[in-house]
Motif scaffolding. Structure first.
Motif, PDB file in Angstrom:
ATOM      1  N   ASN A  62       3.209  10.958  17.708  1.00  9.64           N
ATOM      2  CA  ASN A  62       3.452  11.455  16.349  1.00  9.64           C
ATOM      3  C   ASN A  62       4.857  12.076  16.240  1.00  9.64           C
ATOM      4  O   ASN A  62       5.151  13.100  16.849  1.00  9.64           O
ATOM      5  CB  ASN A  62       2.378  12.504  15.991  1.00  9.64           C
ATOM      6  CG  ASN A  62       2.454  12.893  14.527  1.00  9.64           C
ATOM      7  OD1 ASN A  62       3.493  12.763  13.878  1.00  9.64           O
ATOM      8  ND2 ASN A  62       1.339  13.369  13.997  1.00  9.64           N
ATOM      9  N   PRO A  63       5.745  11.458  15.436  1.00  6.24           N
ATOM     10  CA  PRO A  63       7.126  11.951  15.350  1.00  6.24           C
ATOM     11  C   PRO A  63       7.234  13.304  14.640  1.00  6.24           C
ATOM     12  O   PRO A  63       8.256  13.988  14.767  1.00  6.24           O
ATOM     13  CB  PRO A  63       7.836  10.853  14.527  1.00  6.24           C
ATOM     14  CG  PRO A  63       6.751  10.219  13.726  1.00  6.24           C
ATOM     15  CD  PRO A  63       5.500  10.309  14.550  1.00  6.24           C
ATOM     16  N   ASN A  64       6.191  13.679  13.905  1.00  7.64           N
ATOM     17  CA  ASN A  64       6.229  14.985  13.229  1.00  7.64           C
ATOM     18  C   ASN A  64       5.942  16.124  14.203  1.00  7.64           C
ATOM     19  O   ASN A  64       6.129  17.289  13.877  1.00  7.64           O
ATOM     20  CB  ASN A  64       5.201  15.030  12.089  1.00  7.64           C
ATOM     21  CG  ASN A  64       5.586  14.095  10.966  1.00  7.64           C
ATOM     22  OD1 ASN A  64       6.749  13.747  10.837  1.00  7.64           O
ATOM     23  ND2 ASN A  64       4.620  13.672  10.175  1.00  7.64           N
TER      24      ASN A  64
ATOM     25  N   LYS B  17       0.858  -1.195   0.000  1.00  2.00           N
ATOM     26  CA  LYS B  17       0.000   0.000   0.000  1.00  2.00           C
ATOM     27  C   LYS B  17       0.891   1.241   0.000  1.00  2.00           C
ATOM     28  O   LYS B  17       1.811   1.369   0.818  1.00  2.00           O
ATOM     29  CB  LYS B  17      -0.913  -0.012   1.239  1.00  2.00           C
ATOM     30  CG  LYS B  17      -1.929   1.129   1.258  1.00  2.00           C
ATOM     31  CD  LYS B  17      -1.498   2.275   2.126  1.00  2.00           C
ATOM     32  CE  LYS B  17      -2.309   3.524   1.904  1.00  2.00           C
ATOM     33  NZ  LYS B  17      -1.983   4.613   2.830  1.00  2.00           N
TER      34      LYS B  17
ATOM     35  N   SER C  74       4.574   4.428   4.052  1.00  5.22           N
ATOM     36  CA  SER C  74       4.094   5.740   4.472  1.00  5.22           C
ATOM     37  C   SER C  74       5.226   6.761   4.434  1.00  5.22           C
ATOM     38  O   SER C  74       6.296   6.510   3.869  1.00  5.22           O
ATOM     39  CB  SER C  74       3.501   5.614   5.886  1.00  5.22           C
ATOM     40  OG  SER C  74       2.874   6.818   6.253  1.00  5.22           O
ATOM     41  N   ASP C  75       4.991   7.922   5.069  1.00  7.77           N
ATOM     42  CA  ASP C  75       6.012   8.973   5.094  1.00  7.77           C
ATOM     43  C   ASP C  75       6.762   8.980   6.421  1.00  7.77           C
ATOM     44  O   ASP C  75       7.536   9.887   6.688  1.00  7.77           O
ATOM     45  CB  ASP C  75       5.373  10.341   4.805  1.00  7.77           C
ATOM     46  CG  ASP C  75       4.254  10.698   5.776  1.00  7.77           C
ATOM     47  OD1 ASP C  75       3.913   9.861   6.647  1.00  7.77           O
ATOM     48  OD2 ASP C  75       3.701  11.809   5.675  1.00  7.77           O
TER      49      ASP C  75
ATOM     50  N   THR D  20      -1.133  14.436   9.402  1.00  7.13           N
ATOM     51  CA  THR D  20      -0.791  15.853   9.511  1.00  7.13           C
ATOM     52  C   THR D  20      -0.708  16.533   8.144  1.00  7.13           C
ATOM     53  O   THR D  20      -0.622  17.735   8.046  1.00  7.13           O
ATOM     54  CB  THR D  20       0.530  16.057  10.301  1.00  7.13           C
ATOM     55  OG1 THR D  20       1.439  15.015   9.966  1.00  7.13           O
ATOM     56  CG2 THR D  20       0.302  16.043  11.793  1.00  7.13           C
TER      57      THR D  20
ATOM     58  N   GLY E  22      -2.001   8.879  16.179  1.00  5.06           N
ATOM     59  CA  GLY E  22      -2.779  10.081  15.894  1.00  5.06           C
ATOM     60  C   GLY E  22      -3.222  10.116  14.441  1.00  5.06           C
ATOM     61  O   GLY E  22      -2.986   9.174  13.667  1.00  5.06           O
ATOM     62  N   GLY E  23      -3.845  11.230  14.072  1.00  5.43           N
ATOM     63  CA  GLY E  23      -4.348  11.389  12.706  1.00  5.43           C
ATOM     64  C   GLY E  23      -3.247  11.838  11.751  1.00  5.43           C
ATOM     65  O   GLY E  23      -2.075  11.931  12.119  1.00  5.43           O
TER      66      GLY E  23
ATOM     67  N   LYS F  79      -3.887   2.950  10.017  1.00  4.01           N
ATOM     68  CA  LYS F  79      -2.880   1.912   9.741  1.00  4.01           C
ATOM     69  C   LYS F  79      -2.962   0.818  10.807  1.00  4.01           C
ATOM     70  O   LYS F  79      -2.784  -0.360  10.520  1.00  4.01           O
ATOM     71  CB  LYS F  79      -1.480   2.520   9.675  1.00  4.01           C
ATOM     72  CG  LYS F  79      -1.297   3.347   8.403  1.00  4.01           C
ATOM     73  CD  LYS F  79      -0.012   4.131   8.371  1.00  4.01           C
ATOM     74  CE  LYS F  79       0.054   5.066   7.178  1.00  4.01           C
ATOM     75  NZ  LYS F  79      -1.151   5.805   6.804  1.00  4.01           N
TER      76      LYS F  79
ATOM     77  N   GLY G 140      -4.055   8.969   8.931  1.00  6.28           N
ATOM     78  CA  GLY G 140      -2.845   8.967   9.755  1.00  6.28           C
ATOM     79  C   GLY G 140      -2.501   7.569  10.237  1.00  6.28           C
ATOM     80  O   GLY G 140      -2.724   6.579   9.534  1.00  6.28           O
TER      81      GLY G 140
ATOM     82  N   TYR H  37       5.260   5.132  15.994  1.00  2.00           N
ATOM     83  CA  TYR H  37       6.070   5.690  17.083  1.00  2.00           C
ATOM     84  C   TYR H  37       5.201   5.790  18.333  1.00  2.00           C
ATOM     85  O   TYR H  37       3.963   5.711  18.266  1.00  2.00           O
ATOM     86  CB  TYR H  37       6.576   7.095  16.710  1.00  2.00           C
ATOM     87  CG  TYR H  37       7.692   7.103  15.688  1.00  2.00           C
ATOM     88  CD1 TYR H  37       7.438   6.819  14.338  1.00  2.00           C
ATOM     89  CD2 TYR H  37       8.997   7.406  16.053  1.00  2.00           C
ATOM     90  CE1 TYR H  37       8.465   6.842  13.398  1.00  2.00           C
ATOM     91  CE2 TYR H  37      10.027   7.430  15.112  1.00  2.00           C
ATOM     92  CZ  TYR H  37       9.753   7.144  13.792  1.00  2.00           C
ATOM     93  OH  TYR H  37      10.760   7.157  12.858  1.00  2.00           O
TER      94      TYR H  37
ATOM     95  N   MET I 265      -1.513   5.634  20.997  1.00  2.42           N
ATOM     96  CA  MET I 265      -0.288   6.271  20.465  1.00  2.42           C
ATOM     97  C   MET I 265      -0.537   6.871  19.092  1.00  2.42           C
ATOM     98  O   MET I 265       0.173   7.767  18.646  1.00  2.42           O
ATOM     99  CB  MET I 265       0.824   5.215  20.299  1.00  2.42           C
ATOM    100  CG  MET I 265       1.285   4.604  21.589  1.00  2.42           C
ATOM    101  SD  MET I 265       2.425   3.262  21.189  1.00  2.42           S
ATOM    102  CE  MET I 265       2.597   2.557  22.825  1.00  2.42           C
TER     103      MET I 265
END
Ligand SMILES: Nc1ncnc2c1ncn2[C@@H]1O[C@H](COP(=O)(O)OP(=O)(O)O)[C@@H](O)[C@H]1O
Ligand SMILES: N[C@@H](CCC(=O)OP(=O)(O)O)C(=O)O
Length: 365
Positions: free
Chosen positions: A176-178, A12, A167-168, A204, A201-202, A215, A211, A173, A199
């Motif tokens: 959210n690592p971003n 995917k 994914s990106d 970004t 989140g949606g 997954k 998000g 994690y 853990m």
């Protein structure tokens, strides 16, 4: 994970990898994924691709719109889908084939089997099926809504051994690592519980849908079908080198040792119950042993379902008995239940047949 031991996988690919800056499609990140797919096929592993990106690919055709409405997003999908397919197609020296589906297709058993057969037929003839949701035509009631869940439904339909979600980010994690610098990558998950969901989140980005939460939902669907699931970073070429060596470059979700039976899995994770038939607390019929459920057993009907939809049969005290395909709409069942003349109600059932068919029933333990 041992070395590449899979016989059939679903890959995917998320929107950010296809049209990274919403400026049309780019093959920049797709090259590594396409190479991986070609390598898998060369090693005897069949591949089905679930590709997002139609909205992201069509975005630049709608000048100046930053926050598109639902109908404009559908138009973007219509504009971008062909471009997205063409971008993939250029990267392979074997033919590709497009399948656009909605939840309305997947939750109907006949259409689900038809989709399954088409996938198998394409694989048998050496084509690469590329699947996306038919965003341009679907509605809120009929859509899956995100390609993570769609890819898990496809993986179950294709009877895949593994689902690889590109994914990106590198995987799941702790947060959210971003947003959080101290987020830590989780390498393996053997139990998807509330803690794991908390853990996730949606999205970004404005083209990503769902998000990390969707997954995890996808992983939950897939592992209960016995499908190993890995979330990986599709931006990083090394991801695919590691996958080919049988290493885990992201987050691995281990599959159930004893997968759910096929029918129950489809009813639980793909078709999903559209309503409930609530029976007496002392109901003791064997629903899978040709003991027909009659309207006299049913004390209430909830939801709004059509003929052929999946329903949950449960007792008033909440005990879940079965998931089954209803041969009656909720409307007809309610009509029968309201009849004081029981002979009339029985007559309708005599003519219409059993409320749930014993061929389409999954007993819940
Ligand atoms: N716990 C988490 N771990 C990793 N990513 C997370 C987490 N919670 C939220 N996210 C977000 O999920 C995003 C990936 O989902 P999404 O944007 O839908 O990507 P895709 O297009 O690949 O489906 C990440 O970029 C990140 O912003
Ligand atoms: N079907 C949509 C993608 C939906 C979706 O789940 O997107 P993503 O989170 O990037 O995988 C499209 O083609 O734009």
């Amino acid at each position: 994970m041992a070395d590449l031991h899979w016989k059939r996988i679903v890959v995917k690919v998320g929107s950010a990898l296809i049209a990274p800056h919403k400026q049309g499609c780019s093959s920049h990140y797709l090259l590594g994924i396409a190479q991986f797919i070609a390598n898998c096929r060369a090693n005897g592993c069949e591949v089905v691709l679930v590709s997002s990106g139609s909205v992201a690919a069509g975005w630049h055709r709608f000048n100046g719109i930053d926050t598109p409405s639902v109908s404009v997003k559908k138009a973007m999908a219509a504009a971008g889908q062909a471009d997205m397919m063409a971008t993939w197609d250029k990267l392979f020296d074997f033919p590709t084939a497009q399948l656009l589906v909605t939840h309305g297709d997947l939750r109907n058993r006949e259409r689900y089997i038809s989709i399954k057969n088409t996938i198998f037929s394409l694989l048998e003839h050496g084509l690469l099926p590329i699947i996306n949701e038919n965003d341009a035509v679907t509605t809120d009631k009929l859509k899956v809504g995100d390609n993570d869940n769609l890819s898990a439904m496809v993986a179950a339909a294709a009877d895949a051994d593994a689902l690889i979600i590109c994914s990106d980010v590198k995987g799941l994690y702790t947060k959210n690592p971003n947003i959080h610098d101290d987020a830590k990558l989780i390498k393996q998950v053997s139990d998807i519980n509330d803690n794991i969901y908390s853990m996730a989140g949606g999205a970004t980005s404005d083209v990503g849908t769902g998000g990390m939460r969707t997954k995890i939902e996808a992983a939950e669907k897939a592992i209960s079908h016995g499908i190993e699931t890995v979330i990986v970073n599709g931006f990083d070429g090394d991801t695919f080198t590691q996958l080919l060596k049988g290493q885990n470059p992201g987050t691995l979700f281990t599959p159930f040792e004893h997968p759910m039976q096929e029918h129950l899995h489809w009813m639980t994770h793909t078709s999903q119950a559209q309503g409930e038939l609530i029976v007496e607390n002392d109901f003791d019929g064997n629903l899978d042993q040709h003991t027909p459920l009659t309207s006299d057993d049913v004390v209430a009907v909830t939801g709004n379902f059509s003929v052929g939809d999946t329903v949950l049969v449960r007792k008033g005290d909440g005990t879940k008995l079965a998931k089954a395909r209803s041969n009656y709409s909720s409307c007809l069942l309610n009509f029968i239940a309201e009849q004081e003349d029981r002979d009339f109600a029985n007559d309708v059932q005599q003519k219409t047949g059993a409320i749930i068919s014993d061929k389409n029933i999954a007993i819940l333990e």
